[in-house]
Every structure is written in structure tokens, then in C-alpha cells.
Write an enzyme that holds these catalytic residues in place. Structure first.
Site, short mmCIF file in Angstrom:
data_model
loop_
_atom_site.label_atom_id
_atom_site.label_comp_id
_atom_site.label_asym_id
_atom_site.label_seq_id
_atom_site.Cartn_x
_atom_site.Cartn_y
_atom_site.Cartn_z
N SER A 196 6.93 -80.66 20.46
CA SER A 196 6.31 -80.65 19.31
C SER A 196 6.94 -80.56 18.14
O SER A 196 7.90 -80.20 17.98
CB SER A 196 4.99 -79.57 19.29
OG SER A 196 4.42 -79.41 18.03
N SER A 197 6.21 -81.46 16.80
CA SER A 197 7.06 -81.32 15.55
C SER A 197 7.05 -79.88 15.06
O SER A 197 7.50 -79.80 13.99
CB SER A 197 6.38 -82.36 14.92
OG SER A 197 4.92 -82.16 14.58
N CYS A 198 6.15 -79.16 15.43
CA CYS A 198 6.02 -77.56 14.99
C CYS A 198 7.37 -76.94 15.37
O CYS A 198 7.49 -75.71 14.96
CB CYS A 198 4.66 -77.01 15.38
SG CYS A 198 4.84 -76.50 17.04
N TYR A 241 3.99 -70.68 19.78
CA TYR A 241 3.75 -71.91 20.53
C TYR A 241 5.10 -72.66 20.52
O TYR A 241 5.70 -73.51 21.14
CB TYR A 241 2.70 -72.76 20.11
CG TYR A 241 2.64 -74.20 20.76
CD1 TYR A 241 2.15 -74.56 21.82
CD2 TYR A 241 2.81 -75.19 19.69
CE1 TYR A 241 2.07 -75.69 22.36
CE2 TYR A 241 2.90 -76.59 20.33
CZ TYR A 241 2.39 -76.96 21.59
OH TYR A 241 2.32 -78.12 22.01
N LYS A 286 8.20 -73.80 22.83
CA LYS A 286 8.74 -75.30 23.08
C LYS A 286 10.12 -75.45 22.86
O LYS A 286 11.00 -76.29 23.24
CB LYS A 286 8.08 -76.11 22.05
CG LYS A 286 6.53 -76.63 22.21
CD LYS A 286 6.38 -77.29 23.54
CE LYS A 286 4.99 -77.74 23.99
NZ LYS A 286 4.87 -78.56 25.27
N HIS A 308 -7.61 -80.12 17.09
CA HIS A 308 -6.63 -80.45 16.21
C HIS A 308 -7.46 -81.23 15.09
O HIS A 308 -8.75 -81.42 15.34
CB HIS A 308 -5.72 -81.40 16.53
CG HIS A 308 -4.58 -80.53 17.36
ND1 HIS A 308 -4.48 -80.82 18.61
CD2 HIS A 308 -3.52 -80.12 17.06
CE1 HIS A 308 -3.58 -79.90 19.03
NE2 HIS A 308 -2.81 -79.62 18.20
O1 GFB Z 1 -4.52 -80.26 13.36
P1 GFB Z 1 -4.18 -79.01 12.85
O2 GFB Z 1 -5.00 -77.93 13.56
O3 GFB Z 1 -2.68 -78.65 13.19
O4 GFB Z 1 -4.35 -78.86 11.41
P2 GFB Z 1 -1.28 -78.30 12.52
C1 GFB Z 1 -3.76 -79.73 10.51
C2 GFB Z 1 -4.30 -79.58 9.06
O5 GFB Z 1 -5.79 -80.01 9.20
C3 GFB Z 1 -4.45 -78.09 8.53
C4 GFB Z 1 -6.60 -79.07 8.27
O6 GFB Z 1 -3.91 -78.01 7.23
C5 GFB Z 1 -5.69 -77.75 8.64
O7 GFB Z 1 -6.12 -76.55 7.86
N1 GFB Z 1 -7.79 -79.04 8.98
C6 GFB Z 1 -8.83 -79.38 8.13
C7 GFB Z 1 -8.46 -78.79 10.13
N2 GFB Z 1 -10.08 -79.63 8.81
C8 GFB Z 1 -9.76 -79.08 10.04
C9 GFB Z 1 -10.61 -78.60 11.27
O8 GFB Z 1 -11.63 -79.02 11.16
N3 GFB Z 1 -9.91 -78.35 12.45
C10 GFB Z 1 -8.56 -78.43 12.32
N4 GFB Z 1 -8.04 -77.99 13.65
N5 GFB Z 1 -7.72 -78.51 11.34
C11 GFB Z 1 -0.88 -77.51 14.94
C12 GFB Z 1 -0.05 -76.47 15.69
O9 GFB Z 1 -0.66 -77.47 13.76
O10 GFB Z 1 -0.34 -78.95 15.37
C13 GFB Z 1 0.45 -76.61 16.94
O11 GFB Z 1 -0.95 -75.36 15.41
C14 GFB Z 1 0.85 -78.01 17.25
O12 GFB Z 1 1.15 -75.69 17.47
C15 GFB Z 1 -0.25 -79.14 16.53
O13 GFB Z 1 1.98 -78.27 16.83
C16 GFB Z 1 0.56 -80.51 16.99
O14 GFB Z 1 -0.49 -79.39 12.44
O15 GFB Z 1 -1.52 -77.46 11.56
#
Ligand code: GFB
Length: 305
Positions: A93-95, A122, A126, A165
Site C-alpha cells: 500500500s502507498s501508506c 497496517y 505491509k 475508504h
Molecule cells: O480513504 P481514507 O479513509 O484513507 O481517507 P487514507 C482519505 C481522506 O479522505 C482522509 C477523508 O483525509 C479522510 O479524512 N475523508 C473525507 C473520508 N470523508 C471521508 C469519509 O467519509 N470516509 C473516509 N474513510 N475518509 C488509508 C489508510 O488512509 O488508505 C490505509 O488508513 C490504507 O492504511 C488506505 O493505506 C489505502 O488514504 O487516509
């Protein structure tokens, strides 16, 4: 989502994958995984199985994210080695990259700085997977390869309001608001973070492509101690712009608000995809048509049906 996309891509090339559902095989149990490998004796393994989730799920269940992923990947990699699997593809993952890595992030940025705290457990799992693949290559000459996909979306994604996500979460929230005539939708965080989104069918084509590269070609293109390959589109978008795009696609006409009590996570994580491009793969599905097709899937076969 990833596993079913890889199966579709393999089937297009006339290959039938050997699969097991979660209820048939518990990958966290070493005895079950070893028995699977002894029975099926596969020559190639695509490792799509993982415990995944969005920013909140990672933040709330850090023990589950690190423990389950370490167990799943360690069981598969060690069993594949014992069974003499010829080639294995691990998906990261890119994280895995530092929170403040230079953008776009090259493969060499790995382990050069602190990680984003919301998904550190996580990411550590990875990173361990990448290093296991490299170590089995160095010690035993195994052809175990790693790809690092950016944020993915597509059919069969998790559309749960809390654990998903951002892209499926917003698609569902804007769709429901549009259908009910709600006048305001709230997006988590400031809307300023930027993310790169790849359709899972593009990832699946990458998986089949990189699995198929002859060993000499693959290993001569990477560094043995930094052998993973970034898989992304090479472009990113702010969360606020993503929300506006999804609002247009779902025909939501109300206001968009931001909830600053929710975490932003990494400010930006754009992958440098020049290694993948030089090895013969690049993404083909643009974000707008990708989201439109997932929205269509969601309406016809997805969680709302
Ligand atoms: O997709 P997301 O949960 O993953 O969130 P990450 C990306 C951005 O979208 C963050 C915002 O800045 C969130 O605050 N966001 C806005 C939301 N509204 C929403 C919503 O309703 N739901 C969610 N989920 N986010 C994950 C990692 O990080 O990405 C994992 O935690 C993994 O480990 C994955 O790497 C690909 O990109 O922040």
C-alpha cells in the site's frame, strides 16, 4: 475487491485461478494454509487477501490491522516457500512511505522517515511483507515480487459508512443525499489532503503483467534491497475536489460541509510510477469514468440493491 478483479483479469487471458473464500480457508491459521498449499500445489500466488479499511477503521482497530495482516502474509509466504511456489506477488500500500515523503514518492523513500500515525500498524505489517519477499529472494533465490498500489476503488468495495475508504463512503453518502433530497453532505476532515485513486481493474492488469514478466526482466529492473514497484495513475486530487466530482456524478445539488473533528491523515501521497511505466505498465481508466462505472455497478449490483 482486489481478488475478484484479479480473477476477472486472469479469466480474460484464459486462466482459471484456484480460489478459496474466507469461510473455506482461514488464512490466519498456519495449519490450514499449509494444507491448502500441499493440496493445490499452485505454481503462482497472487496475495490479494488482507485486513483493510479507511482512516477511521485503521485508527480504531490498530491491533487487528497489524496482527491479522502479519499472520495472513507470514502464513502465505512461508507456506509458499515450503511448497516450492515458483512465483508470488505480494500487494502492499502507498501508506508504507513516510508521512512527509517528497512527492511524488519514489520506491527508495521507504524507511526514510516516520509514518502517518493513523495507519502506522497496517503500514508496518505491509513493510514486513515487502521485506519478507526480498529476504526470501536474497537467502533462497525465490521469485517473490511486491507491488505498492495507491488508494484503490472499484466494484465489490466496502461501502460501510464508518469502516470504508473515502471514495466508496462519499459515493454512498452523496447518492443517498441526492435520492432523499437532503440539502447538505458532510465530508470528513478539512478537504485539503490529496489522494491518488486507481481503479481496481487497472491494478488487476498490473498484477497479471508483473506476474508474467520473465524473472530476468523483472529482477534486472529493480534493486534487490528495494524491489517493490509503485502502482498508481501519477495524478492526485484533493478530497474537496473529489467530493465535488462525486456530487456531480450523483446529481447532488446541495451544499458540501467539512467535519474538522475527523482526521485528515497524510497530507499527500502521490506515487512516482516511473518504475512501473519503464517496465511496461501504466493505468488506463481516468477517475471520472472510473467513478461513473462504479456508481453504475453500485446502483445495479452493489450494497444499495
Ligand atoms: O480513504 P481514507 O479513509 O484513507 O481517507 P487514507 C482519505 C481522506 O479522505 C482522509 C477523508 O483525509 C479522510 O479524512 N475523508 C473525507 C473520508 N470523508 C471521508 C469519509 O467519509 N470516509 C473516509 N474513510 N475518509 C488509508 C489508510 O488512509 O488508505 C490505509 O488508513 C490504507 O492504511 C488506505 O493505506 C489505502 O488514504 O487516509
Amino acid at each position: 475487491m482486489v481478488g475478484s478483479a484479479i480473477v476477472r483479469a486472469l479469466e480474460r487471458g484464459g486462466v482459471k485461478a484456484v480460489c478459496r473464500s474466507r469461510s473455506e480457508l482461514d488464512l490466519a491459521r498456519q495449519d490450514e494454509v499449509e494444507e491448502f498449499f500441499a493440496t493445490e500445489n499452485p505454481d503462482q500466488v497472487f496475495m490479494a487477501a488482507a485486513r483493510v479499511g479507511g482512516i477511521q477503521a485503521n485508527n480504531e482497530f490498530p491491533a487487528d490491522f497489524i496482527a491479522e495482516n502479519l499472520l495472513i502474509q507470514t502464513n502465505i509466504i512461508t507456506s509458499a516457500f515450503k511448497a516450492g511456489v515458483k512465483r508470488l506477488l505480494f500487494l502492499g500500500s502507498s501508506c508504507i512511505y513516510p508521512k512527509f515523503a517528497d512527492q511524488p514518492m519514489r520506491e527508495e523513500a521507504l524507511l526514510t522517515g516516520p509514518l502517518e500515525p493513523t495507519n502506522e500498524p497496517y503500514a508496518i505489517a505491509k513493510i514486513a511483507g515487502i521485506k519478507m519477499c526480498e529476504s526470501y529472494r536474497r537467502q533462497y533465490g525465490c521469485d517473490f515480487r511486491s507491488l505498492m498500489p495507491t488508494n484503490l476503488y472499484g466494484p465489490n468495495d466496502n461501502f460501510d459508512a464508518v469502516t470504508s475508504h473515502v471514495l466508496p463512503a462519499l459515493l454512498r453518502r452523496f447518492h443517498e443525499a441526492s435520492a432523499r433530497g437532503t440539502d447538505r453532505v458532510t465530508v470528513w476532515g478539512s478537504g485539503r489532503p490529496k489522494r491518488e485513486f486507481l481503479h481496481v481493474d487497472d491494478l488487476a492488469v498490473a498484477c497479471v503483467h508483473f506476474m508474467g514478466l520473465p524473472a530476468e526482466q523483472f529482477w534486472s529492473a529493480v534493486d534487490a534491497r528495494c524491489a517493490h514497484v509503485n502502482i498508481g495513475t501519477g495524478t492526485d486530487i484533493s478530497i474537496a475536489d473529489l467530493a465535488r466530482l462525486i456530487a456531480r456524478i450523483t446529481q447532488f445539488e446541495g451544499a458540501i460541509g467539512f467535519d474538522s473533528s475527523k482526521p485528515d491523515g497524510t497530507p499527500r501521497k502521490l506515487l512516482d510510477v516511473s518504475r512501473a511505466t519503464s517496465m511496461g505498465w501504466s493505468a488506463t481508466i481516468d477517475l471520472q469514468s472510473g467513478i461513473e462505472s462504479v456508481y453504475q455497478w453500485m446502483l445495479e449490483e452493489g450494497p444499495l440493491v
